[in-house]
Design a protein around this motif. Structure first.
Motif, PDB file in Angstrom:
ATOM      1  N   THR A 108       0.835  -1.199   0.000  1.00  0.00           N
ATOM      2  CA  THR A 108       0.000   0.000   0.000  1.00  0.00           C
ATOM      3  C   THR A 108       0.873   1.252   0.000  1.00  0.00           C
ATOM      4  O   THR A 108       0.657   2.170  -0.798  1.00  0.00           O
ATOM      5  N   ALA A 109       1.869   1.272   0.882  1.00  0.00           N
ATOM      6  CA  ALA A 109       2.776   2.427   0.953  1.00  0.00           C
ATOM      7  C   ALA A 109       3.552   2.586  -0.350  1.00  0.00           C
ATOM      8  O   ALA A 109       3.714   3.704  -0.858  1.00  0.00           O
ATOM      9  N   GLU A 110       4.009   1.478  -0.897  1.00  0.00           N
ATOM     10  CA  GLU A 110       4.772   1.499  -2.146  1.00  0.00           C
ATOM     11  C   GLU A 110       3.929   2.089  -3.287  1.00  0.00           C
ATOM     12  O   GLU A 110       4.405   2.937  -4.057  1.00  0.00           O
ATOM     13  N   CYS A 111       2.677   1.674  -3.371  1.00  0.00           N
ATOM     14  CA  CYS A 111       1.794   2.176  -4.436  1.00  0.00           C
ATOM     15  C   CYS A 111       1.412   3.639  -4.211  1.00  0.00           C
ATOM     16  O   CYS A 111       1.320   4.412  -5.165  1.00  0.00           O
ATOM     17  N   ARG A 112       1.216   4.032  -2.959  1.00  0.00           N
ATOM     18  CA  ARG A 112       0.918   5.440  -2.684  1.00  0.00           C
ATOM     19  C   ARG A 112       2.098   6.319  -3.080  1.00  0.00           C
ATOM     20  O   ARG A 112       1.914   7.406  -3.634  1.00  0.00           O
ATOM     21  N   LEU A 113       3.306   5.867  -2.781  1.00  0.00           N
ATOM     22  CA  LEU A 113       4.495   6.619  -3.191  1.00  0.00           C
ATOM     23  C   LEU A 113       4.552   6.729  -4.714  1.00  0.00           C
ATOM     24  O   LEU A 113       4.902   7.781  -5.254  1.00  0.00           O
ATOM     25  N   TYR A 114       4.195   5.654  -5.376  1.00  0.00           N
ATOM     26  CA  TYR A 114       4.220   5.646  -6.843  1.00  0.00           C
ATOM     27  C   TYR A 114       3.286   6.713  -7.412  1.00  0.00           C
ATOM     28  O   TYR A 114       3.679   7.482  -8.293  1.00  0.00           O
ATOM     29  N   THR A 117       4.739  10.227  -6.783  1.00  0.00           N
ATOM     30  CA  THR A 117       5.981  10.619  -7.456  1.00  0.00           C
ATOM     31  C   THR A 117       5.856  10.661  -8.975  1.00  0.00           C
ATOM     32  O   THR A 117       6.434  11.539  -9.607  1.00  0.00           O
ATOM     33  N   GLN A 118       5.121   9.737  -9.559  1.00  0.00           N
ATOM     34  CA  GLN A 118       5.046   9.683 -11.026  1.00  0.00           C
ATOM     35  C   GLN A 118       4.449  10.934 -11.660  1.00  0.00           C
ATOM     36  O   GLN A 118       5.034  11.475 -12.595  1.00  0.00           O
ATOM     37  N   ASP A 159      13.430  -1.699   8.273  1.00  0.00           N
ATOM     38  CA  ASP A 159      13.975  -2.326   7.059  1.00  0.00           C
ATOM     39  C   ASP A 159      13.077  -2.030   5.852  1.00  0.00           C
ATOM     40  O   ASP A 159      13.564  -1.793   4.750  1.00  0.00           O
ATOM     41  N   LEU A 160      11.779  -2.064   6.081  1.00  0.00           N
ATOM     42  CA  LEU A 160      10.831  -1.761   5.010  1.00  0.00           C
ATOM     43  C   LEU A 160      10.899  -0.277   4.651  1.00  0.00           C
ATOM     44  O   LEU A 160      10.811   0.089   3.477  1.00  0.00           O
ATOM     45  N   GLN A 161      11.072   0.563   5.658  1.00  0.00           N
ATOM     46  CA  GLN A 161      11.226   2.002   5.399  1.00  0.00           C
ATOM     47  C   GLN A 161      12.456   2.253   4.532  1.00  0.00           C
ATOM     48  O   GLN A 161      12.420   3.086   3.628  1.00  0.00           O
ATOM     49  N   ASN A 167      11.992   6.908  -2.836  1.00  0.00           N
ATOM     50  CA  ASN A 167      10.727   7.573  -3.162  1.00  0.00           C
ATOM     51  C   ASN A 167      10.237   8.458  -2.016  1.00  0.00           C
ATOM     52  O   ASN A 167       9.591   9.485  -2.258  1.00  0.00           O
ATOM     53  N   VAL A 168      10.537   8.085  -0.785  1.00  0.00           N
ATOM     54  CA  VAL A 168      10.171   8.928   0.360  1.00  0.00           C
ATOM     55  C   VAL A 168      10.892  10.267   0.253  1.00  0.00           C
ATOM     56  O   VAL A 168      10.305  11.329   0.477  1.00  0.00           O
ATOM     57  N   SER A 169      12.152  10.233  -0.124  1.00  0.00           N
ATOM     58  CA  SER A 169      12.920  11.477  -0.281  1.00  0.00           C
ATOM     59  C   SER A 169      12.294  12.370  -1.345  1.00  0.00           C
ATOM     60  O   SER A 169      12.185  13.585  -1.157  1.00  0.00           O
ATOM     61  N   LEU A 170      11.881  11.776  -2.446  1.00  0.00           N
ATOM     62  CA  LEU A 170      11.247  12.559  -3.507  1.00  0.00           C
ATOM     63  C   LEU A 170       9.912  13.136  -3.038  1.00  0.00           C
ATOM     64  O   LEU A 170       9.588  14.294  -3.319  1.00  0.00           O
ATOM     65  N   VAL A 171       9.149  12.359  -2.293  1.00  0.00           N
ATOM     66  CA  VAL A 171       7.866  12.835  -1.781  1.00  0.00           C
ATOM     67  C   VAL A 171       8.089  13.993  -0.805  1.00  0.00           C
ATOM     68  O   VAL A 171       7.336  14.973  -0.811  1.00  0.00           O
ATOM     69  N   GLU A 172       9.115  13.901   0.005  1.00  0.00           N
ATOM     70  CA  GLU A 172       9.432  15.009   0.917  1.00  0.00           C
ATOM     71  C   GLU A 172       9.826  16.256   0.131  1.00  0.00           C
ATOM     72  O   GLU A 172       9.479  17.376   0.513  1.00  0.00           O
ATOM     73  N   GLU A 173      10.534  16.069  -0.969  1.00  0.00           N
ATOM     74  CA  GLU A 173      10.894  17.190  -1.851  1.00  0.00           C
ATOM     75  C   GLU A 173       9.629  17.817  -2.454  1.00  0.00           C
ATOM     76  O   GLU A 173       9.512  19.049  -2.529  1.00  0.00           O
ATOM     77  N   ILE A 174       8.690  16.976  -2.871  1.00  0.00           N
ATOM     78  CA  ILE A 174       7.423  17.475  -3.421  1.00  0.00           C
ATOM     79  C   ILE A 174       6.692  18.296  -2.360  1.00  0.00           C
ATOM     80  O   ILE A 174       6.174  19.385  -2.638  1.00  0.00           O
ATOM     81  N   LYS A 175       6.656  17.771  -1.152  1.00  0.00           N
ATOM     82  CA  LYS A 175       5.980  18.475  -0.053  1.00  0.00           C
ATOM     83  C   LYS A 175       6.622  19.840   0.182  1.00  0.00           C
ATOM     84  O   LYS A 175       5.912  20.845   0.325  1.00  0.00           O
TER      85      LYS A 175
END
Length: 183
Positions: A108-114, A117-118, A159-161, A167-175
């Motif tokens: 779920t987290a992986e798809c939300r990031l997708y 970011t896309q 580990d999952l984080q 992608n988390v870094s990119l999302v933080e950049e978007i924010k």
């Protein structure tokens, strides 16, 4: 009305014969599509089916984005903001359903990031300041999705984080970019 708020009804249901309970259960399950999907997943599927579900969801999300490429350009105009907003809401609905059925937090987290970011990679100009109200609405929606997504990721095992960090870094950049636009 809820069953736990009516103890008499609860008692009466529990006193029914097993055959009658089974009939009622089957009728009730048929009236709730989400419950039907959840039960199917829990009772009839295994980890391979989960992998297939994840791949299917990713394919649907990718197709949604590809379909949008023909309708949207990287130009800050009303229709582009509106289409991206609709796309994100539709994609989010698919992910919400996946989460409700599988309860798989990582995919779920992986798809939300997708989905966060896309569109940013494809249409960066739509993330810039604009005088259009529809742009502000899109930016607010994205900010809310980012906040929720980052909170959900923070609840995952470290580990999952780590697997999601790029992608988390990119999302933080978007924010950060959207926060600057807001000011």
């Amino acid at each position: 009305m809820s069953l736990h708020k009516d103890p008499e009804l609860k008692s009466a249901v529990l006193n029914l014969s097993q055959k009658e309970k089974d009939k009622l259960l089957i009728r009730l399950i048929g009236k709730d599509k989400m419950l039907l999907k959840q039960l199917h997943y829990q009772l009839l599927e295994n980890e391979y089916d989960l992998e297939n579900r994840i791949e299917d969801l990713k394919a649907k999300l990718e197709n949604l984005l590809q379909d949008t490429r023909q309708k949207v350009s990287n130009t800050p105009i009303f229709s582009n903001y509106k289409t991206i907003n609709n796309l994100l809401r539709q994609a989010s609905g698919l992910i919400n359903e996946h989460e409700k059925v599988t309860k798989d937090k990582f995919s779920t987290a992986e798809c939300r990031l997708y989905i966060l970011t896309q569109p940013y990679r494809m249409y960066p100009k739509l993330y810039e300041a604009s005088h259009l109200q529809v742009a502000e609405k899109l930016h607010k929606y994205i900010n809310a999705r980012i906040k929720t997504t980052l909170n959900n990721i923070a609840a995952l095992h470290e580990d999952l984080q780590f697997d999601l960090q790029e992608n988390v870094s990119l999302v933080e950049e978007i924010k950060e970019r959207l926060d600057l636009v807001k000011s």
